[in-house]
Design a protein around this motif. Structure first.
Motif, PDB file in Angstrom:
ATOM      1  N   ASP A  62      31.411  45.152  28.037  1.00 30.31           N
ATOM      2  CA  ASP A  62      32.601  45.370  27.159  1.00 30.31           C
ATOM      3  C   ASP A  62      33.792  44.718  27.879  1.00 30.31           C
ATOM      4  O   ASP A  62      33.874  44.898  29.176  1.00 30.31           O
ATOM      5  N   PRO A  63      34.326  43.996  27.165  1.00 27.64           N
ATOM      6  CA  PRO A  63      35.722  43.224  27.492  1.00 27.64           C
ATOM      7  C   PRO A  63      36.784  44.136  28.509  1.00 27.64           C
ATOM      8  O   PRO A  63      37.180  43.603  29.426  1.00 27.64           O
ATOM      9  N   GLU A  64      36.963  45.324  28.068  1.00 19.96           N
ATOM     10  CA  GLU A  64      37.914  46.198  28.694  1.00 19.96           C
ATOM     11  C   GLU A  64      37.260  46.852  29.989  1.00 19.96           C
ATOM     12  O   GLU A  64      37.829  46.521  30.886  1.00 19.96           O
ATOM     13  N   CYS A  65      35.984  47.019  29.938  1.00 19.66           N
ATOM     14  CA  CYS A  65      35.445  47.336  31.098  1.00 19.66           C
ATOM     15  C   CYS A  65      35.461  46.194  32.278  1.00 19.66           C
ATOM     16  O   CYS A  65      35.367  46.379  33.128  1.00 19.66           O
ATOM     17  N   ALA A  66      34.991  45.113  31.708  1.00 23.05           N
ATOM     18  CA  ALA A  66      34.823  43.808  32.611  1.00 23.05           C
ATOM     19  C   ALA A  66      36.273  43.640  33.116  1.00 23.05           C
ATOM     20  O   ALA A  66      36.468  43.289  34.422  1.00 23.05           O
ATOM     21  N   GLY A  67      37.373  43.769  32.399  1.00 26.63           N
ATOM     22  CA  GLY A  67      38.485  43.477  33.029  1.00 26.63           C
ATOM     23  C   GLY A  67      39.222  44.540  33.919  1.00 26.63           C
ATOM     24  O   GLY A  67      39.873  44.064  34.963  1.00 26.63           O
ATOM     25  N   LEU A  68      38.740  45.912  33.887  1.00 24.81           N
ATOM     26  CA  LEU A  68      38.938  46.865  34.726  1.00 24.81           C
ATOM     27  C   LEU A  68      38.368  46.403  36.111  1.00 24.81           C
ATOM     28  O   LEU A  68      39.161  46.554  37.044  1.00 24.81           O
ATOM     29  N   MET A  69      37.075  46.292  35.833  1.00 27.48           N
ATOM     30  CA  MET A  69      36.283  45.860  37.058  1.00 27.48           C
ATOM     31  C   MET A  69      36.839  44.559  38.053  1.00 27.48           C
ATOM     32  O   MET A  69      36.852  44.569  39.042  1.00 27.48           O
ATOM     33  N   ARG A  70      37.022  43.607  37.040  1.00 22.22           N
ATOM     34  CA  ARG A  70      37.513  42.318  37.734  1.00 22.22           C
ATOM     35  C   ARG A  70      38.879  42.726  38.565  1.00 22.22           C
ATOM     36  O   ARG A  70      39.043  42.290  39.753  1.00 22.22           O
ATOM     37  N   GLY A  71      39.812  43.542  37.882  1.00 20.01           N
ATOM     38  CA  GLY A  71      41.154  43.839  38.489  1.00 20.01           C
ATOM     39  C   GLY A  71      40.963  44.608  39.793  1.00 20.01           C
ATOM     40  O   GLY A  71      41.406  44.439  40.566  1.00 20.01           O
ATOM     41  N   PHE A  72      39.859  45.597  39.784  1.00 16.51           N
ATOM     42  CA  PHE A  72      39.436  46.245  40.778  1.00 16.51           C
ATOM     43  C   PHE A  72      39.010  45.440  41.956  1.00 16.51           C
ATOM     44  O   PHE A  72      39.487  45.534  43.203  1.00 16.51           O
ATOM     45  N   VAL A  73      37.959  44.424  41.708  1.00 19.68           N
ATOM     46  CA  VAL A  73      37.340  43.800  42.926  1.00 19.68           C
ATOM     47  C   VAL A  73      38.451  42.869  43.414  1.00 19.68           C
ATOM     48  O   VAL A  73      38.475  42.495  44.762  1.00 19.68           O
ATOM     49  N   ARG A  74      39.326  42.336  42.500  1.00 17.50           N
ATOM     50  CA  ARG A  74      40.532  41.557  43.052  1.00 17.50           C
ATOM     51  C   ARG A  74      41.380  42.302  43.998  1.00 17.50           C
ATOM     52  O   ARG A  74      41.974  41.766  45.037  1.00 17.50           O
ATOM     53  N   ASP A  75      41.657  43.524  43.613  1.00 23.82           N
ATOM     54  CA  ASP A  75      42.665  44.274  44.266  1.00 23.82           C
ATOM     55  C   ASP A  75      42.156  45.046  45.491  1.00 23.82           C
ATOM     56  O   ASP A  75      42.974  45.380  46.482  1.00 23.82           O
ATOM     57  N   HIS A  76      40.807  45.267  45.385  1.00 22.06           N
ATOM     58  CA  HIS A  76      40.233  46.103  46.320  1.00 22.06           C
ATOM     59  C   HIS A  76      38.916  45.608  46.988  1.00 22.06           C
ATOM     60  O   HIS A  76      37.755  46.165  46.870  1.00 22.06           O
ATOM     61  N   PRO A  77      38.875  44.139  47.265  1.00 23.77           N
ATOM     62  CA  PRO A  77      37.441  43.472  47.653  1.00 23.77           C
ATOM     63  C   PRO A  77      36.807  44.303  48.882  1.00 23.77           C
ATOM     64  O   PRO A  77      35.626  44.278  48.694  1.00 23.77           O
ATOM     65  N   ASP A  78      37.704  44.812  49.776  1.00 29.07           N
ATOM     66  CA  ASP A  78      36.985  45.664  50.952  1.00 29.07           C
ATOM     67  C   ASP A  78      36.019  46.678  50.299  1.00 29.07           C
ATOM     68  O   ASP A  78      34.844  47.017  50.948  1.00 29.07           O
TER      69      ASP A  78
END
Length: 86
Positions: A62-78
């Motif tokens: 889902d686009p909203e789910c994918a956006g939430l995940m992309r932002g999380f991976v970008r902000d919290h890669p560790d």
């Protein structure tokens, strides 16, 4: 299933996903609905919070789910790399 109905059923899962990072976890949520749309259960991945790799759910395409995940991976890669491994 109509898109409007699908979005309504997705809303509790998104709320759970948004709660994960607030607890130090991963933004992945889930919701289970009965055939008539009754919410039967909801939850979120708690691997980071509980230190238990068995407490996982699957992200929907889902686009909203994918956006939430992309932002999380970008902000919290560790935390993301710890959860899934590099």
């Amino acid at each position: 299933m109509h898109r409007v109905q699908a979005r309504a059923w997705l809303a509790p899962a998104l709320a759970e996903a948004r709660a994960g990072p607030a607890e130090g976890g991963i933004p992945v949520g889930a919701a289970l609905h009965g055939a008539e749309g009754t919410l039967l259960g909801r939850g979120r991945t708690r691997r980071a919070q509980d230190g238990d790799p068995s407490t996982r759910v699957v992200l929907l395409d889902d686009p909203e789910c994918a956006g939430l995940m992309r932002g999380f991976v970008r902000d919290h890669p560790d935390l993301w790399n710890e959860d899934i491994g590099e």
